[in-house]
Structures are given as structure tokens and as C-alpha cells.
Design an enzyme around this catalytic site. Structure first.
Site, PDB file in Angstrom:
ATOM      1  N   HIS A   1      51.636 -36.911 -38.453  1.00 12.31           N
ATOM      2  CA  HIS A   1      52.331 -36.596 -37.203  1.00 12.31           C
ATOM      3  C   HIS A   1      51.344 -35.815 -36.327  1.00 12.31           C
ATOM      4  O   HIS A   1      50.500 -35.080 -36.848  1.00 12.31           O
ATOM      5  CB  HIS A   1      53.528 -35.720 -37.570  1.00 12.31           C
ATOM      6  CG  HIS A   1      54.497 -35.457 -36.472  1.00 12.31           C
ATOM      7  ND1 HIS A   1      54.262 -34.541 -35.470  1.00 12.31           N
ATOM      8  CD2 HIS A   1      55.728 -35.973 -36.221  1.00 12.31           C
ATOM      9  CE1 HIS A   1      55.313 -34.506 -34.658  1.00 12.31           C
ATOM     10  NE2 HIS A   1      56.204 -35.366 -35.088  1.00 12.31           N
TER      11      HIS A   1
ATOM     12  N   ASP B   1      53.204 -30.396 -44.972  1.00  9.51           N
ATOM     13  CA  ASP B   1      54.202 -30.487 -43.910  1.00  9.51           C
ATOM     14  C   ASP B   1      55.443 -31.116 -44.540  1.00  9.51           C
ATOM     15  O   ASP B   1      55.464 -32.313 -44.839  1.00  9.51           O
ATOM     16  CB  ASP B   1      53.606 -31.347 -42.781  1.00  9.51           C
ATOM     17  CG  ASP B   1      54.643 -31.882 -41.812  1.00  9.51           C
ATOM     18  OD1 ASP B   1      55.846 -31.681 -42.039  1.00  9.51           O
ATOM     19  OD2 ASP B   1      54.232 -32.526 -40.829  1.00  9.51           O
TER      20      ASP B   1
ATOM     21  N   GLN C   1      59.836 -33.987 -43.489  1.00  9.94           N
ATOM     22  CA  GLN C   1      60.661 -35.119 -43.924  1.00  9.94           C
ATOM     23  C   GLN C   1      61.034 -35.065 -45.397  1.00  9.94           C
ATOM     24  O   GLN C   1      61.744 -35.947 -45.880  1.00  9.94           O
ATOM     25  CB  GLN C   1      59.923 -36.447 -43.637  1.00  9.94           C
ATOM     26  CG  GLN C   1      59.638 -36.676 -42.183  1.00  9.94           C
ATOM     27  CD  GLN C   1      60.904 -36.756 -41.335  1.00  9.94           C
ATOM     28  OE1 GLN C   1      61.994 -37.047 -41.830  1.00  9.94           O
ATOM     29  NE2 GLN C   1      60.771 -36.483 -40.047  1.00  9.94           N
TER      30      GLN C   1
ATOM     31  N   LYS D   1      65.944 -30.491 -39.392  1.00  8.46           N
ATOM     32  CA  LYS D   1      65.895 -31.724 -40.203  1.00  8.46           C
ATOM     33  C   LYS D   1      66.572 -31.502 -41.554  1.00  8.46           C
ATOM     34  O   LYS D   1      66.555 -32.359 -42.426  1.00  8.46           O
ATOM     35  CB  LYS D   1      64.443 -32.164 -40.389  1.00  8.46           C
ATOM     36  CG  LYS D   1      63.786 -32.560 -39.046  1.00  8.46           C
ATOM     37  CD  LYS D   1      62.428 -33.129 -39.252  1.00  8.46           C
ATOM     38  CE  LYS D   1      61.567 -33.112 -38.016  1.00  8.46           C
ATOM     39  NZ  LYS D   1      61.816 -34.218 -37.085  1.00  8.46           N
TER      40      LYS D   1
ATOM     41  N   CYS E   1      55.308 -40.066 -32.830  1.00 10.99           N
ATOM     42  CA  CYS E   1      54.295 -38.990 -32.799  1.00 10.99           C
ATOM     43  C   CYS E   1      53.189 -39.259 -33.818  1.00 10.99           C
ATOM     44  O   CYS E   1      52.720 -38.324 -34.497  1.00 10.99           O
ATOM     45  CB  CYS E   1      54.922 -37.622 -33.051  1.00 10.99           C
ATOM     46  SG  CYS E   1      56.070 -37.121 -31.783  1.00 10.99           S
TER      47      CYS E   1
HETATM   48  N1  PLP Z   1      55.796 -33.376 -39.056  1.00 11.51           N
HETATM   49  C1  PLP Z   1      56.574 -34.409 -39.337  1.00 11.51           C
HETATM   50  C2  PLP Z   1      56.244 -35.285 -40.514  1.00 11.51           C
HETATM   51  C3  PLP Z   1      57.698 -34.673 -38.554  1.00 11.51           C
HETATM   52  O1  PLP Z   1      58.499 -35.711 -38.829  1.00 11.51           O
HETATM   53  C4  PLP Z   1      57.979 -33.820 -37.456  1.00 11.51           C
HETATM   54  C5  PLP Z   1      59.121 -34.104 -36.560  1.00 11.51           C
HETATM   55  O2  PLP Z   1      59.528 -35.235 -36.411  1.00 11.51           O
HETATM   56  C6  PLP Z   1      57.134 -32.739 -37.215  1.00 11.51           C
HETATM   57  C7  PLP Z   1      56.044 -32.543 -38.035  1.00 11.51           C
HETATM   58  C8  PLP Z   1      57.403 -31.774 -36.104  1.00 11.51           C
HETATM   59  O3  PLP Z   1      58.581 -31.069 -36.377  1.00 11.51           O
HETATM   60  P1  PLP Z   1      59.214 -30.077 -35.286  1.00 11.51           P
HETATM   61  O4  PLP Z   1      59.306 -30.874 -34.012  1.00 11.51           O
HETATM   62  O5  PLP Z   1      60.537 -29.713 -35.842  1.00 11.51           O
HETATM   63  O6  PLP Z   1      58.281 -28.925 -35.159  1.00 11.51           O
END
Ligand code: PLP
Length: 418
Positions: free
Chosen positions: A135, A212, A215, A238, A376
């Protein structure tokens, strides 16, 4: 099917999707004249009544600023806020609550590590590795800090299946690698990364590992001590909690040695014009008034999850993906993007002759919410040679009927696109 969900075959599941769904008021509505079929859970999950009630109760009864009041409401707010931190610590098996830092979400968690740990640990010639799957939240902060420190951000190749190329990863590892940052589960393809093996190999060359968990956290049990990762971050929204609250967890020795990220109230011990001294963990990283209601809502979400059969829930989600793949195989021109060895309940797809965003609009007209676009993950889309995908991402409240509705919607779109 994951190891976690396989376990359930030996136990009697008490998981009942219909009673779970009834806990989520937003799901009981019609959208565009159809019952809502919410399949955008990787973007954000819906909130159970218990979470909505916890936030409402806080604002109705306990609202005050934390850690600084000398009155009853402030004491109550502080107690609830800090017990939320304890709840997170228990949920991820942190050795201590002070290792749980409140952040806005994964994006801020990674930025905190990149800027605080990265600025004080990366030198010219060092490397940070991130898989091609990442991401943008796990690419751009590292780009910024690597550019500043003269370090190099190196992508780890992936296979066409959407799995990390472990041979290529092993070849990239040497003592110049200081950080390996990766998602536990890919938001774009659902790949469940072999994080235990990656952590073991990264540690063998002295590199730190940031996971991270955006998910993963709602679908799999996370035990930061068993994983032996150095940092773990996730977003409350999430995990059936509110937006604007998330967690960065880190090993205590690393967090203790890191300089503050943001400066301001709460994070200091003393301030004078000749310099300031900083508070202990976790407050050193929590400048300003925190998202108190968010932390309380997140604790309620954790409590909700702890009250359901999570093994049964994981098996249910795995079933939804299997069922989707079986039905999708019968639709000509419907192509799954990526086929990871182990996949979370995410179905990324393209329909021949249609652009994902047109497909998304047609599905929305039938009350079906999916995400379309690049998720993203522009480097991943470029690597796979696709403009983007449509993505159905399942959660504990999705039913087989939701999958049926998706397939009906795709067939209808196919007939319209010709
Ligand atoms: N990393 C992953 C794998 C994600 O799916 C997301 C959000 O879709 C993020 C980072 C960013 O999360 P946030 O927008 O809650 O900071």
C-alpha cells in the site's frame, strides 16, 4: 484455508452469521432499491451497536480531557482511555501496555516509525526493503526518509500469483538492510504473507521488521510476541472500531531509544527555552489531546470480537472466498487477479470488456458496494499490468447470499457491457 480456520474443523462452531449481521444496524437498509450488500470491508468495516453505544455513552456521560484534570469526569475519561490501551495490549499479547501507542491509523503508525526510527537509524548506503505488493502508506514514508538519509528503498519482487518471491528476497538480504516493512495481508490481492519466515530471515542479517496489520487484524489472531516483529500497526476502523484511531506497537527497547515524532503537550516532562525533556512511553509519542472516544470505541470493538467465535468466523470468511471462486469460474470473462498461496477473504477481479469503475457503478445500482481502482497500490498494478481491479472484500457479517448477489450483479453487468 488458513491454519487458523482449519482448526475449526475439529471444534463445534458457535459462529452464526445471521445473528452477527443483526448486530450491525447499518446493514439493515436498502441502497438504490436493493438490500445493501456491503463488500468493501478492506476499505473500512461497519460498526456493531456495541461500538456505537460505547462512543455515545462516553460523550453522554464521561467526556473530559485525559491525564490532566483534577475532577471526576477527567478521572473517568482517563480510566476508560487507559483501560482501552490495556484491552489492545491484551488483544495483541503485548508484554506491556506502554508499548501500545495511539495513532490515527496505519498511515500514521508507519510515518512515526519511518520518521522517528528511520531518521535516527538509517545512514547513507543502508537499505529499506518493501515488497512490490505494498500500500502507498508503506512506500511513501520510506521514500521520504530514505531520500533524506541517503538510504535506498528497494522493492522486493513478487510472483504473478501475488506472492512475495522468497528467493529474490533472500538474495536482497545483507547487512546493509536495516528495515523490512511489509503488509501482513495485502489489501489489493488478499495475499497472506509468510511473515514468520520473513521476520526470521530479516533478523538473521540484523534488520528490523515492521508489519502493517491493516488487513490482518480483523481476520487473524495477532500475537506480537509469537511473531517476534519489531513494530506492528493497525487501524481501528478496519476492526469494527471508529476512524481516526489506530495503534502502533513496538518492542520496548526500540521505542525507548526512538526520539519523539510530534512535539507538544502531554509528550514532555519539562519545557524551557533552553530545551525540553520527554515523557516516558507511551506518552512520548502522544502529543496533544488524543482521540479519546476513538480509543474507547476501539476497545468496545475488541470486546465485541472477543465475544464471538473467531475461529468459526475465520472459517466462515474462508468459505465465502472458496464459494466466490467456485461461482466465478462459471462466468466467462471474469478473471481473478492474483492467486496467492494463502489468501484472505478478498476477491480482486476484472470483467472482460469493462472498466472496473464502470463495473463498480453498475453493481452499486444493485445495492452492492465494492471498491474499484488501484487500491493505493500503483506499483503493484503496474507490475501486474492492469489498470486497477474491482475488489470484493468479505467480513464476518457477509453471507453466501451476498456472494450470490455479487454474481448476479456481475452477470447483469456482463450482459450490459456485451
Ligand atoms: N495498509 C494497508 C494494507 C491498507 O489496506 C490500508 C488501508 O486501506 C492502509 C495501510 C492505510 O490505512 P489507514 O488509511 O487506516 O491509515
Amino acid at each position: 484455508m488458513s491454519e487458523f480456520s482449519q482448526k475449526q474443523s475439529n471444534t463445534v462452531s458457535s459462529f452464526d452469521v445471521h445473528s452477527i449481521k443483526a448486530d450491525f444496524p447499518i446493514l439493515q437498509q436498502q441502497v438504490n432499491g436493493h438490500p445493501l450488500v456491503y463488500l468493501d470491508n478492506a476499505a473500512t468495516t461497519q460498526k456493531p451497536e456495541m461500538v456505537i453505544e460505547a462512543i455515545s455513552h462516553y460523550y453522554r456521560h464521561d467526556n473530559a480531557n485525559v491525564h490532566r484534570g483534577s475532577h471526576t469526569l477527567s478521572d473517568r475519561a482517563t480510566a476508560r482511555f487507559e483501560s482501552a490501551r490495556d484491552a489492545v495490549a491484551g488483544f495483541i499479547n503485548s508484554p506491556a501496555s506502554c508499548q501500545v501507542i495511539w495513532v490515527r491509523g496505519v498511515t500514521e503508525g508507519i510515518n512515526l516509525v519511518a520518521h522517528s526510527w528511520g531518521r535516527s537509524n538509517l545512514q547513507a548506503g543502508d537499505k529499506v526493503l518493501v515488497p512490490w505488493l505494498e500500500h502507498h502508506a508503506d512506500i511513501v514514508p520510506w521514500q521520504l526518509v530514505c531520500a533524506e538519509r541517503g538510504a535506498e528503498l528497494v522493492p522486493i519482487p513478487i510472483l504473478d500469483s501475488g506472492d512475495i518471491d522468497l528467493d529474490a528476497f533472500a538474495e536482497l538480504l545483507d547487512e546493509r538492510v536495516k528495515m523490512v516493512a511489509l503488509n501482513h495481508v495485502s489489501n489489493a490481492l488478499g495475499t497472506v504473507n509468510p511473515v514468520a519466515e520473513i521476520i526470521r530471515q530479516a533478523h538473521a542479517v540484523g534488520a528490523k521488521v515492521l508489519l502493517d496489520g491493516a488487513q490482518a487484524i480483523a481476520h487473524y489472531p495477532v500475537d506480537v510476541q509469537a511473531l517476534d516483529c519489531d513494530f506492528y500497526t493497525f487501524s481501528g476502523h478496519k476492526l469494527f472500531g471508529p476512524t481516526g484511531i489506530g495503534v502502533l506497537w513496538g518492542k520496548q527497547a526500540l521505542l525507548d531509544a526512538m526520539p519523539p515524532f510530534l512535539g507538544g503537550g502531554e509528550m514532555i516532562q519539562t519545557v524551557s527555552f533552553s530545551g525540553s525533556t520527554f515523557n516516558c512511553l507511551p506518552f512520548k509519542f502522544e502529543a496533544g489531546t488524543p482521540h479519546i472516544a476513538g480509543a474507547i470505541g476501539l476497545a468496545a470493538a475488541i470486546s465485541y470480537l472477543q465475544g464471538i467465535d473467531r475461529v468459526g468466523a475465520a472459517a466462515h470468511e474462508a468459505m465465502l472466498l472458496d464459494y466466490t471462486l467456485a461461482l466465478a469460474a462459471d462466468i466467462d470473462g471474469l478473471q481473478r487477479i492474483g492467486a496467492p498461496r494463502q489468501a484472505a477473504s478478498i476477491f480482486s477481479f476484472l470483467l472482460a470488456g469493462s472498466h472496473p469503475s464502470d463495473l463498480g457503478m453498475l453493481l452499486d445500482q444493485q445495492g452492492i458496494a465494492v471498491r474499484t481502482g488501484q487500491h493505493c497500490a500503483q506499483p503493484l498494478m503496474a507490475r501486474l499490468g492492469v489498470p486497477g481491479t474491482a475488489r470484493a472484500s468479505y467480513s464476518i457479517y457477509n453471507t453466501r447470499e451476498d456472494v450470490d448477489a455479487l454474481m448476479v450483479g456481475i452477470r447483469k453487468a456482463k450482459s450490459l457491457f456485451g
